[in-house]
Design an enzyme around this catalytic site. Sequence first.
Site: not given
Ligand code: PEP
Length: 236
Positions: A8, A10, A87, A89, A154, A160, A198
């Site tokens: 992803n 983003k 997601h 976000e 998640e 992040g 992460s």
């Molecule tokens: C995500 O964007 O869903 C994500 C898991 O980001 P990160 O790996 O940066 O935590």
Amino acid sequence: MTTFIVANWKMNPLTRKEAEELFSFFKKTTDKRGKVIFCPPFPYLHLGENLNLGAQNCFPERKGSFTGEVSPYMLKDLGCDYVIIGHSERRSVLGEDFFFVKRKVETSINAGLTPILCVGEEKREGTDASGEIKEQIRSALERVSFKEIIIAYEPVFAIGTGSACPIEVAAERRFLIEDILSQMKIEKDSVPILYGGSVNAENAKGYLLEGGFQGLLVGGASLEKEEFTKIIESVF
Ligand code: PEP
């Protein structure tokens, strides 16, 4: 069962040149090995030709007067097979509610895409994590018929932050998700469950081997050529 790694990106990278560089690097290294699915921003999708492609979002309508939005049917036509839906976000920053997420799941299935449904509790402690996850799954999938769907667990506190969810906690949540699916009479083996939050080259494999996940959703690290390659190599 197939192992999935979803990248992803983003809202990155900033320029087409950088996106081209990333794609040309990954075209050489991933070579469709396993199922590495790249989810770049919409304007870069065409640069990922010949890779497994997913979108980061879609609008829950086929076509029409929805200025600025992108139809899942257009995404399918462009070569996408997957779309990330729900997601955190988008749920928090853009205010997407349960019903909107469900409509996206349904419309994308009708368009022939496989939704990658993101679920996860907001806080590490002090909240009803199982209640949150149950509501997210039930509201999105109840009375929805599908051939293929992927769930990405998640936990919001791990996205992040560089502070991944402990594998044993994530594994408990995976059991919980399987339990919710079986209560909904959904065959759990038909729904791969991925971990996201992460992920890096060091912790990636543990989520599969010890956590029992069928793959990973990788944000920040999927933009780093060496790190993402190491993640792929550690998993496949
Ligand atoms: C995500 O964007 O869903 C994500 C898991 O980001 P990160 O790996 O940066 O935590």
